[in-house]
Design a protein around this motif. Structure first.
Motif, PDB file in Angstrom:
ATOM      1  N   MET A 181       0.918  -1.257   0.208  1.00 30.98           N
ATOM      2  CA  MET A 181       0.034   0.076   0.039  1.00 30.98           C
ATOM      3  C   MET A 181       1.058   1.188   0.432  1.00 30.98           C
ATOM      4  SD  MET A 181      -2.832   1.805   0.401  1.00 30.98           S
ATOM      5  CE  MET A 181      -3.117   3.569   0.558  1.00 30.98           C
ATOM      6  N   ALA A 182       1.738   1.321   1.119  1.00 28.82           N
ATOM      7  CA  ALA A 182       2.698   2.640   1.127  1.00 28.82           C
ATOM      8  C   ALA A 182       3.461   2.440  -0.033  1.00 28.82           C
ATOM      9  CB  ALA A 182       3.628   2.248   2.194  1.00 28.82           C
ATOM     10  N   ARG A 183       4.150   1.199  -0.479  1.00 29.48           N
ATOM     11  CA  ARG A 183       4.855   1.072  -1.847  1.00 29.48           C
ATOM     12  C   ARG A 183       4.102   1.676  -3.061  1.00 29.48           C
ATOM     13  NH1 ARG A 183       6.233  -4.091  -1.580  1.00 29.48           N
ATOM     14  NH2 ARG A 183       4.803  -4.668  -2.895  1.00 29.48           N
ATOM     15  N   LYS A 184       2.906   1.202  -3.033  1.00 35.36           N
ATOM     16  CA  LYS A 184       1.768   1.543  -4.160  1.00 35.36           C
ATOM     17  C   LYS A 184       2.038   2.972  -4.592  1.00 35.36           C
ATOM     18  CE  LYS A 184      -1.630   0.741  -7.430  1.00 35.36           C
ATOM     19  NZ  LYS A 184      -1.336  -0.134  -8.316  1.00 35.36           N
ATOM     20  N   ALA A 185       1.557   3.761  -3.172  1.00 36.92           N
ATOM     21  CA  ALA A 185       1.659   5.281  -3.266  1.00 36.92           C
ATOM     22  C   ALA A 185       2.825   6.031  -3.253  1.00 36.92           C
ATOM     23  CB  ALA A 185       0.948   5.744  -1.842  1.00 36.92           C
ATOM     24  N   GLY A 186       4.018   5.039  -3.243  1.00 37.24           N
ATOM     25  CA  GLY A 186       5.442   5.679  -3.312  1.00 37.24           C
ATOM     26  C   GLY A 186       5.608   6.337  -2.313  1.00 37.24           C
ATOM     27  N   THR A 187       5.408   5.974  -0.965  1.00 36.86           N
ATOM     28  CA  THR A 187       5.543   6.867   0.226  1.00 36.86           C
ATOM     29  C   THR A 187       5.806   5.791   1.472  1.00 36.86           C
ATOM     30  OG1 THR A 187       4.631   8.629   1.559  1.00 36.86           O
ATOM     31  CG2 THR A 187       3.143   6.952   0.678  1.00 36.86           C
ATOM     32  N   SER A 188       5.839   6.425   2.535  1.00 35.14           N
ATOM     33  CA  SER A 188       6.252   5.660   3.687  1.00 35.14           C
ATOM     34  C   SER A 188       4.875   5.303   4.522  1.00 35.14           C
ATOM     35  CB  SER A 188       6.913   6.499   4.600  1.00 35.14           C
ATOM     36  OG  SER A 188       6.404   7.602   5.473  1.00 35.14           O
ATOM     37  N   THR A 189       4.885   4.202   5.310  1.00 33.78           N
ATOM     38  CA  THR A 189       3.682   3.657   6.128  1.00 33.78           C
ATOM     39  C   THR A 189       3.001   4.840   6.904  1.00 33.78           C
ATOM     40  OG1 THR A 189       5.066   2.988   7.757  1.00 33.78           O
ATOM     41  CG2 THR A 189       4.467   1.441   6.033  1.00 33.78           C
ATOM     42  N   ALA A 190       4.239   5.663   7.359  1.00 34.36           N
ATOM     43  CA  ALA A 190       3.924   6.897   8.390  1.00 34.36           C
ATOM     44  C   ALA A 190       2.941   7.724   7.607  1.00 34.36           C
ATOM     45  CB  ALA A 190       5.123   7.468   8.861  1.00 34.36           C
ATOM     46  N   ALA A 199      -7.758   3.572  -2.904  1.00 35.65           N
ATOM     47  CA  ALA A 199      -9.118   3.258  -3.784  1.00 35.65           C
ATOM     48  C   ALA A 199      -8.882   2.289  -4.680  1.00 35.65           C
ATOM     49  CB  ALA A 199      -9.446   4.548  -4.289  1.00 35.65           C
ATOM     50  N   GLU A 200      -7.830   2.277  -5.185  1.00 33.73           N
ATOM     51  CA  GLU A 200      -7.394   1.083  -6.316  1.00 33.73           C
ATOM     52  C   GLU A 200      -7.161  -0.057  -5.738  1.00 33.73           C
ATOM     53  OE1 GLU A 200      -4.021   0.475  -9.947  1.00 33.73           O
ATOM     54  OE2 GLU A 200      -4.237   2.467  -8.877  1.00 33.73           O
ATOM     55  N   LEU A 201      -6.659  -0.120  -4.587  1.00 34.39           N
ATOM     56  CA  LEU A 201      -6.160  -1.553  -3.974  1.00 34.39           C
ATOM     57  C   LEU A 201      -7.319  -1.954  -3.047  1.00 34.39           C
ATOM     58  CD1 LEU A 201      -2.698  -0.847  -2.646  1.00 34.39           C
ATOM     59  CD2 LEU A 201      -3.450  -2.153  -4.778  1.00 34.39           C
ATOM     60  N   GLY A 202      -8.406  -1.069  -2.719  1.00 34.42           N
ATOM     61  CA  GLY A 202      -9.580  -1.497  -2.119  1.00 34.42           C
ATOM     62  C   GLY A 202      -8.930  -1.443  -0.539  1.00 34.42           C
TER      63      GLY A 202
END
Lengths: 318, 318
Positions: free
Chosen positions: B1-10, B36-39
């Motif tokens: 999820m964080a990877r998908k958004a290209g950011t950190s989990t924080a 949204a894309e990943l549900g």
DNA sequence: CTGAAAGCGCTTACAG
DNA sequence: CTGAAAGCGCTTACAG
């Protein structure tokens, strides 16, 4: 806790869960002693995160204050408890939106399964639950599609019992009080009645909402018009109780003026005035079956039959 | 999820929870799009483990198939939902052991609070809950000690209303149908009745279990002995309904032969035969108050009053 | 405004 | 039979 017992957390886990690795008796004693001394309570949340199972099942039901649903909810909770599961509950009322809201929240909470006891609006939440990989069982009423697992009593059998019993009292025309439409279990009951009276035009079909108030009002109105049938099968206890109260307020005797049988048979139907003759749905068995289906994925068991509880409202002298 | 958004989990956490740190609008958009894309469904279990709060409240109640408790349970669940909490439910029946079992399981599940709607066996589980640091609120019936927070309706007021109303119908002796003993809320009602009839020897005290069956049997027996009072206040709806059904089966008219008022006033009391006059407990307000008390720790609000719903069983022509 | 890292309390391969 | 370690998916100081 592990420190107190002078051992590792792995070993503590092994003794608490009695596996999956063996532990020396002496070590086990030390762990148990430490646990007792500290009042150790294993954290199910941490366990759930790690093992990906929460031990919680979501129960969505129409309305717990309706005794039929309330009784079903109690049996489901107890069946779940016997299977060592916890019950998360939500009342959907008669709103599909609220039902979806509840399912969403339950999926957020990572329930292991879902039991849905919907009233007439059992819309299918399969899309949500399939995406989450959570099993679902419907009780009383399944979605239209037909692919879902649903447990319900044998409506056909119950209706035929009721109609036959009223005929045994000499009635030739047997009316039926249905819900506002022919969806759901009541639709099945209504169809069974149609078959049983085989198009006899003297056997009329009545309709009203699933509430005491609606059946009460309908009964008063029909009594005023002199249009009340002499023998009636009511689709639900709630409606039958409304008929009783409407008849009473019009000075109409049950069963003398109108003979009545109800198709739910919740415990309270035994103490109305007069006591309702009813086909008693095997709620406990249904709850047990639903829980079994959720975890064992057994093939669908045959619908349980609802025995006729003979009391006063049909005309018997009980 | 964080990877998908290209950011950190924080950062994902910050946008999902809308805080506690600010996030650049562009970043937020990217996270929302990926979600949204990943549900994406945030894992409440992981959140609970980290934040030490589950958002779940345990509701222990006597018996959901009793409409009084069922209605209360529904209102509690809805009040909790409004406060964005989930409800875990368990039926304790009338067993203190089962109540303890449920509280134990709920504490294992790390509930944020406990609401206990006990029948007569409201034994105090304070030891368990205090050790776990979990707040408790009792509804309808608190433990004997007196230190617990409990919300209940104004029993004193309700009883006086009922007695006064029956007197208004010309009755001089007002009997009271109590439970098997003088514990709990019914004990309070019984005491209020004693005060209201001030020792009039013609105003008799009756007792039976809290069930339709017991009240039904008692009524039949007294009718057989010609010992039924002419005016009666029943401690609960269940008992009042049993009186109605017992009277019916003995051919005794209500209110002509016996005038009756009940002290619960659940919705179903409106559709008995005849309709029950009852003091209506403000169940929704009680549930809301209990939930408020659980989280806001506000000072105890005054007991809510139960208005008299005038119907037929008292003798009114309604 | 953002990322790398620690840690919530468990379970479970992996070594010893 | 037992211990050290990784990791479940988040939140939250801590640096930058």
């Amino acid at each position: 806790m592990a420190r107190k017992a002078g051992t590792s957390t792995a070993v503590v886990s092994y003794v608490i869960n009695d596996g999956p690795r063996p532990v020396a008796a002496a070590t086990r004693e030390r762990v148990l002693a430490a646990a007792a001394e500290l009042g150790y309570r294993p954290n199910r949340i941490a366990r759930a995160l790690r093992s990906r199972t929460t031990g919680v099942v979501g129960l969505v039901l129409a309305d717990a204050s309706n005794p039929y649903f309330g009784a079903l909810a109690r049996h489901v909770e107890q069946a779940l408890d016997r299977h060592d599961r916890l019950t998360m509950i939500g009342n959907a009322g008669y709103s599909a939106a609220r039902q979806r809201h509840l399912v969403d929240r339950f999926l957020d909470a990572r329930v292991d399964g879902l039991i849905i006891v919907s009233a007439d609006g059992a819309d299918d939440v399969a899309a949500l639950t399939a995406a989450a990989g959570v099993p679902v069982v419907y009780v009383h009423h399944g979605p239209a599609g037909g692919r879902a697992r649903v447990v319900a009593a044998d409506n056909h059998h119950a209706v035929h019992e009721a109609v036959a019993h009223l005929r045994g009292h000499g009635h030739r025309h047997i009316a039926f009080l249905s819900g506002p439409d022919d969806g759901g279990p009541v639709g099945l009951r209504r169809a069974a009645w149609s078959a049983a009276v085989a198009g006899d035009p003297g056997s009329v079909l009545l309709r009203c909402d699933y509430s005491r108030a609606a059946a009460d009002a309908l009964t008063r109105r029909l009594a005023g018009e002199g249009a009340l049938p002499r023998a009636l099968v009511a689709a639900t206890d709630e409606q039958a109780i409304g008929v009783l109260s409407g008849a009473w307020s019009r000075g109409l005797d049950v069963p003398g003026g109108i003979a009545l049988i109800s198709l739910d048979g919740t415990p309270e139907s035994a103490h109305t005035a007069p006591a309702l003759t009813a086909t008693r749905q095997p709620l406990r068995a249904m709850a047990e079956q639903a829980v079994g289906l959720l975890f064992d994925d057994a093939s669908r068991a045959p619908a349980a039959r609802a025995p006729l509880a003979v009391r006063r409202s049909c005309g018997c002298q009980k």
